[in-house]
Enzyme design. Structure first.
Site, PDB file in Angstrom:
ATOM      1  N   GLY A  12       0.313  -1.454   0.543  1.00  7.78           N
ATOM      2  CA  GLY A  12      -0.201  -0.082  -0.130  1.00  7.78           C
ATOM      3  C   GLY A  12       1.310   1.087  -0.020  1.00  7.78           C
ATOM      4  O   GLY A  12       0.431   2.498  -0.184  1.00  7.78           O
ATOM      5  N   ASN A  13       1.700   0.993   0.540  1.00  2.21           N
ATOM      6  CA  ASN A  13       2.880   1.988   1.396  1.00  2.21           C
ATOM      7  C   ASN A  13       3.669   3.566  -0.254  1.00  2.21           C
ATOM      8  O   ASN A  13       4.125   4.069  -1.031  1.00  2.21           O
ATOM      9  CB  ASN A  13       3.421   2.394   1.941  1.00  2.21           C
ATOM     10  CG  ASN A  13       4.563   1.253   1.592  1.00  2.21           C
ATOM     11  OD1 ASN A  13       4.564   0.060   0.985  1.00  2.21           O
ATOM     12  ND2 ASN A  13       6.087   1.182   2.213  1.00  2.21           N
ATOM     13  N   LYS A 130     -12.757 -10.826   4.427  1.00  4.38           N
ATOM     14  CA  LYS A 130     -12.155  -9.622   3.593  1.00  4.38           C
ATOM     15  C   LYS A 130     -13.018  -8.339   3.800  1.00  4.38           C
ATOM     16  O   LYS A 130     -14.099  -7.795   3.205  1.00  4.38           O
ATOM     17  CB  LYS A 130     -11.701 -10.471   2.531  1.00  4.38           C
ATOM     18  CG  LYS A 130     -10.831  -9.299   1.996  1.00  4.38           C
ATOM     19  CD  LYS A 130      -9.467  -9.115   2.659  1.00  4.38           C
ATOM     20  CE  LYS A 130      -8.704  -7.535   2.191  1.00  4.38           C
ATOM     21  NZ  LYS A 130      -7.021  -7.794   2.952  1.00  4.38           N
ATOM     22  N   LYS A 214      -2.738  -9.981  -2.939  1.00  3.45           N
ATOM     23  CA  LYS A 214      -1.606  -9.749  -4.284  1.00  3.45           C
ATOM     24  C   LYS A 214      -0.312 -10.415  -3.847  1.00  3.45           C
ATOM     25  O   LYS A 214       0.338 -10.404  -4.478  1.00  3.45           O
ATOM     26  CB  LYS A 214      -1.956  -8.241  -3.308  1.00  3.45           C
ATOM     27  CG  LYS A 214      -0.904  -7.782  -3.143  1.00  3.45           C
ATOM     28  CD  LYS A 214       0.104  -7.654  -3.018  1.00  3.45           C
ATOM     29  CE  LYS A 214       0.859  -6.426  -1.732  1.00  3.45           C
ATOM     30  NZ  LYS A 214       0.316  -6.763  -0.368  1.00  3.45           N
ATOM     31  N   LYS A 276       1.876 -12.812   3.265  1.00  2.00           N
ATOM     32  CA  LYS A 276       3.062 -12.026   3.713  1.00  2.00           C
ATOM     33  C   LYS A 276       4.013 -13.197   3.883  1.00  2.00           C
ATOM     34  O   LYS A 276       5.012 -14.390   2.552  1.00  2.00           O
ATOM     35  CB  LYS A 276       3.960 -10.569   3.841  1.00  2.00           C
ATOM     36  CG  LYS A 276       3.075  -9.373   3.319  1.00  2.00           C
ATOM     37  CD  LYS A 276       4.001  -7.982   3.721  1.00  2.00           C
ATOM     38  CE  LYS A 276       2.349  -7.111   4.214  1.00  2.00           C
ATOM     39  NZ  LYS A 276       2.091  -6.960   2.247  1.00  2.00           N
TER      40      LYS A 276
HETATM   41  P1  ADP Z   1       0.629  -3.653   2.256  1.00  2.00           P
HETATM   42  O1  ADP Z   1       0.425  -2.648   2.331  1.00  2.00           O
HETATM   43  O2  ADP Z   1       2.656  -3.691   2.474  1.00  2.00           O
HETATM   44  O3  ADP Z   1       0.293  -4.968   1.900  1.00  2.00           O
HETATM   45  P2  ADP Z   1       0.319  -4.415   4.960  1.00  2.00           P
HETATM   46  O4  ADP Z   1       0.335  -3.155   5.396  1.00  2.00           O
HETATM   47  O5  ADP Z   1      -0.307  -4.648   4.150  1.00  2.00           O
HETATM   48  O6  ADP Z   1       1.143  -3.901   3.957  1.00  2.00           O
HETATM   49  O7  ADP Z   1       1.091  -5.572   6.054  1.00  2.00           O
HETATM   50  C1  ADP Z   1       2.516  -4.760   6.592  1.00  2.00           C
HETATM   51  C2  ADP Z   1       1.598  -4.107   8.266  1.00  2.00           C
HETATM   52  O8  ADP Z   1       2.151  -5.777   8.901  1.00  2.00           O
HETATM   53  C3  ADP Z   1       3.493  -3.762   9.009  1.00  2.00           C
HETATM   54  O9  ADP Z   1       3.291  -2.457   8.866  1.00  2.00           O
HETATM   55  C4  ADP Z   1       3.600  -3.844  10.351  1.00  2.00           C
HETATM   56  O10 ADP Z   1       2.580  -3.075  11.044  1.00  2.00           O
HETATM   57  C5  ADP Z   1       2.681  -5.603   9.997  1.00  2.00           C
HETATM   58  N1  ADP Z   1       2.336  -6.454  11.477  1.00  2.00           N
HETATM   59  C6  ADP Z   1       2.331  -7.425  11.370  1.00  2.00           C
HETATM   60  N2  ADP Z   1       2.700  -8.321  12.238  1.00  2.00           N
HETATM   61  C7  ADP Z   1       4.170  -8.363  11.537  1.00  2.00           C
HETATM   62  C8  ADP Z   1       5.219  -8.667  11.658  1.00  2.00           C
HETATM   63  N3  ADP Z   1       5.414 -10.190  12.832  1.00  2.00           N
HETATM   64  N4  ADP Z   1       6.192  -8.460  11.825  1.00  2.00           N
HETATM   65  C9  ADP Z   1       6.711  -6.958  11.085  1.00  2.00           C
HETATM   66  N5  ADP Z   1       4.821  -5.805  10.526  1.00  2.00           N
HETATM   67  C10 ADP Z   1       4.114  -6.672  11.420  1.00  2.00           C
HETATM   68 MG    MG Z   2      -0.942  -1.561   4.103  1.00  2.00          MG
END
Ligand code: ADP
Ligand code: MG
Length: 344
Positions: A12-13, A130, A214, A276
């Site tokens: 997302g970022n 979801k 994704k 992820k």
């Molecule tokens: P994106 O938008 O990049 O797909 P998400 O926001 O869905 O990412 O996931 C990334 C987020 O996951 C990080 O910003 C963090 O807050 C969160 N997170 C949850 N558990 C963990 C973990 N064990 N280690 C690192 N980040 C984590």
């Molecule tokens: Mg995000």
């Protein structure tokens, strides 16, 4: 020498402001920043596929659907997915092309409308879970429920729509991605996890109301095109144990088995880091050389195994075997990749 093939999944970022805003200006600015480290990877000579999320963008389309429903017929979720692939894909093409030009790298770019096949009997269809779109007051949610949508009471914030998030089974357009890569293109594909479709018994394909993770689609596509490295770019330096506590520790090199164990112990939140980690493990279990989870700024370093959480079949063997040097984009530094669970 085989050319390194890398799939980069943008979070997302890469498409919204640091505060999560998604105005056109915010999206263009974020994509422009993301294009810089992407161009660095392309500049190494790697074959690069980009995939991206689309949560906020689909959320915005859903609001338009709701507000305009009496004037313009609302479009289904697979159409929303297709639309965001088009828009985000176009913005990525502009940005990557500009960053490549600044590096005097002559590589063509293309964005592919990509369908992801799911199983119509996937249990997630029976239990939509979801959350998507904005919160609505109960009365307005009830109207949407009457139109066949599933909405849940989320307490103080209001009601929110939930949809099925089935497993991706097949990236139907993966052969086109391979063909474009072979012709030298940097390819944007499977945005938003791909447009969700099912295949009927007569072989025809049709869209379904669903969203697909994704990162899981990225892992599937990466294997389908025989990528050596999957890079999952997000907004944290890597995968942490005890995340959010004062005992948080970010993993460096880690084996699939070890990472699966940490997952089983509940270290990774199901709506964010969980998928992820699952995607990274699936990719390596299916034969990929390495999957890296790291922050967007670090992806060029990460693709070479020098940053982020690097997941391989056998973390200890990584540096010795030079798996990342073979499959990645640059020679690994003599630092670190073999230090299992290095602190970052
Ligand atoms: P994106 O938008 O990049 O797909 P998400 O926001 O869905 O990412 O996931 C990334 C987020 O996951 C990080 O910003 C963090 O807050 C969160 N997170 C949850 N558990 C963990 C973990 N064990 N280690 C690192 N980040 C984590
Ligand atoms: Mg995000």
């Amino acid at each position: 020498m085989t050319t390194a093939r890398v799939l980069i999944a943008l979070g997302g970022n890469a498409m919204t402001s640091p505060e999560g805003r998604a105005t056109p200006e915010d999206q263009i600015a974020a994509i422009a920043r993301a294009a810089e480290p992407i161009a660095d990877i392309v500049a190494t000579g790697a074959e690069v596929v980009l995939t991206h999320g689309n949560g906020p963008q689909v959320g915005n389309l859903l609001v338009k659907n709701e507000l305009a429903a009496s004037v313009v017929p609302p479009v289904p979720l697979d159409w929303c997915g297709a639309q965001t692939q088009g828009t985000i894909g176009a913005m990525l093409l502009n940005a990557v092309q500009r960053s490549l030009a600044a590096r005097a790298v002559a590589r063509p770019v293309a964005a592919l409308v990509t369908r992801t096949r799911v199983d119509p009997t996937d249990p997630h269809f029976d239990k939509p879970s979801k959350p998507i779109g904005r919160y609505l007051p109960e009365a307005e949610a009830r109207v949407m429920i009457e139109h066949g949508q599933v909405w849940e009471d989320r307490g103080e914030k209001g009601w929110r729509r939930v949809v099925a998030s089935p497993e991706p089974v097949e990236i139907l357009d993966a052969p086109a991605v391979s063909a474009l890569l072979g012709a030298g293109f940097v390819v944007v594909a499977a945005g938003g996890g791909g447009i969700p479709v099912v295949r009927d018994e007569d072989g025809t394909v049709r869209g379904v109301e669903a969203v697909i993770d994704k990162d899981l689609s990225a892992a599937l596509l990466a294997r389908a095109i025989d990528a050596g490295v999957l890079v999952i770019a997000t907004d944290v330096a890597g995968v942490a144990l005890n995340f959010g506590t004062d005992r948080a520790r970010t993993l460096g090199a880690v084996s699939v088995a070890e990472l699966r164990e940490h997952a089983a112990q509940g270290h990774f939140a199901s709506g964010s880091m969980g998928p992820k980690v699952d995607a990274a493990c699936r990719f390596v279990e299916a034969g990929g050389s390495a999957a890296v989870i790291t922050s967007l700024d670090d992806i060029a370093e990460a693709a070479a195994g020098r940053a982020g959480t690097v997941v391989t079949a056998d973390a200890g063997a990584t540096a010795d075997a030079g798996a990342l040097a073979d499959a990645g984009t640059a020679a690994p530094a003599d630092t670190g990749a073999a230090d299992a669970e290095k602190e970052r």
